[in-house]
Every structure is written in structure tokens, then in C-alpha cells.
Design an enzyme around this catalytic site. Sequence first.
Site, short mmCIF file in Angstrom:
data_model
loop_
_atom_site.label_atom_id
_atom_site.label_comp_id
_atom_site.label_asym_id
_atom_site.label_seq_id
_atom_site.Cartn_x
_atom_site.Cartn_y
_atom_site.Cartn_z
N ASP A 30 65.84 70.48 6.47
CA ASP A 30 67.24 70.04 6.44
C ASP A 30 67.33 68.74 5.64
O ASP A 30 66.52 67.83 5.80
CB ASP A 30 67.76 69.84 7.86
N GLN A 93 79.57 74.23 13.00
CA GLN A 93 78.97 74.92 11.85
C GLN A 93 79.66 74.42 10.60
O GLN A 93 80.90 74.41 10.52
CB GLN A 93 79.10 76.45 11.97
N HIS A 99 72.22 80.40 9.97
CA HIS A 99 70.97 79.64 9.97
C HIS A 99 70.62 79.22 11.38
O HIS A 99 71.49 78.98 12.21
CB HIS A 99 71.06 78.40 9.06
P1 AMP Z 1 75.46 73.51 10.47
O1 AMP Z 1 76.24 72.25 10.75
O2 AMP Z 1 74.91 74.15 11.70
O3 AMP Z 1 76.26 74.46 9.62
O4 AMP Z 1 74.18 73.05 9.66
C1 AMP Z 1 74.15 72.95 8.27
C2 AMP Z 1 72.98 72.09 7.92
O5 AMP Z 1 72.69 72.25 6.55
C3 AMP Z 1 73.20 70.60 8.15
O6 AMP Z 1 72.25 70.12 9.10
C4 AMP Z 1 72.99 69.98 6.76
O7 AMP Z 1 72.32 68.74 6.81
C5 AMP Z 1 72.18 71.04 6.07
N1 AMP Z 1 72.28 71.08 4.62
C6 AMP Z 1 73.40 71.06 3.87
N2 AMP Z 1 73.11 71.11 2.56
C7 AMP Z 1 71.75 71.19 2.48
C8 AMP Z 1 70.83 71.27 1.39
N3 AMP Z 1 71.24 71.28 0.11
N4 AMP Z 1 69.51 71.32 1.68
C9 AMP Z 1 69.08 71.30 2.96
N5 AMP Z 1 69.90 71.23 4.03
C10 AMP Z 1 71.22 71.16 3.79
#
Ligand code: AMP
Length: 113
Positions: A30, A93, A99
Site C-alpha cells: 500500500d 472504500q 482488494h
Molecule cells: P480502500 O480505502 O479500502 O479502498 O483502500 C485503498 C487503498 O489503496 C488505500 O489504502 C490507498 O493507500 C491505496 N492506494 C491507492 N493508490 C495506490 C497506489 N498507486 N499504490 C498502492 N496503493 C495505493
Amino acid sequence: MTETIFKKIIDKEIPADIIHEDDISLVFRDINPVAPTHLLIIPKKPIDKISDANQEDQALLGHLFLVAGEVARKLGVEDAFRLVVNNGAGAQQTVFHLHIHLIAEREFNWPPG
Ligand code: AMP
């Protein structure tokens, strides 16, 4: 569905710190970790959220959990980790490509926030 940032990571259009990849899934760190180990386990198939999965996704969903255990063992955190799936904006989300968060090497409390 509109293309998400995770689809771009799957297609290698943007970089990620990839921990595991196979035909069905991808695991990467992440970008904004909430713990020393914070991975995202995603299917390559675009499913917006877990409530959109259906019967034909049964094997895929099982695969994601097996991969979670596999990468936890690979990183040596198999004794204490948490898997989290946020479903919908109301549950925080933010990326609408299914994920599983794998979080480890921090103190855990219950109930979660
Ligand atoms: P959620 O809030 O459950 O939808 O989690 C989405 C996650 O994706 C968050 O923890 C972000 O920090 C992560 N995220 C967003 N963009 C990226 C990226 N380019 N690479 C890695 N993680 C990311």
C-alpha cells in the site's frame, strides 16, 4: 465500471512494489501504509467491491485468501496479521477494484475502528 488505479497497476502502466503475482491475483505494498507491513491483495479480474462478486467468483475469492496466507508466510508475519475488506464508500472504500488489505507488525485492537 471506470478504470481504476489498480487496473493501471495490473497493466504495469504505473509502478507498484509487487510482492506476488500469478494469473489470478496481484499483491503489492500500500502506498500509504497504516502499519510496517500493509499489502493489498487484488484479483486481476475487475470486481468493484465484494458485494458485486457472484457464484462464478467462488474460486477466485478462495484464491485471494490462500495468497494472503502465502505472502504472510513469505514475509514472516503469519502469526499475527489482519485482513480487511472495505465495501462501499460508507465503509471507507476509496478504490473500487476489490482488494483485501493485509496489515501486520502493529498492535491490534478489537473491535476495529
Ligand atoms: P480502500 O480505502 O479500502 O479502498 O483502500 C485503498 C487503498 O489503496 C488505500 O489504502 C490507498 O493507500 C491505496 N492506494 C491507492 N493508490 C495506490 C497506489 N498507486 N499504490 C498502492 N496503493 C495505493
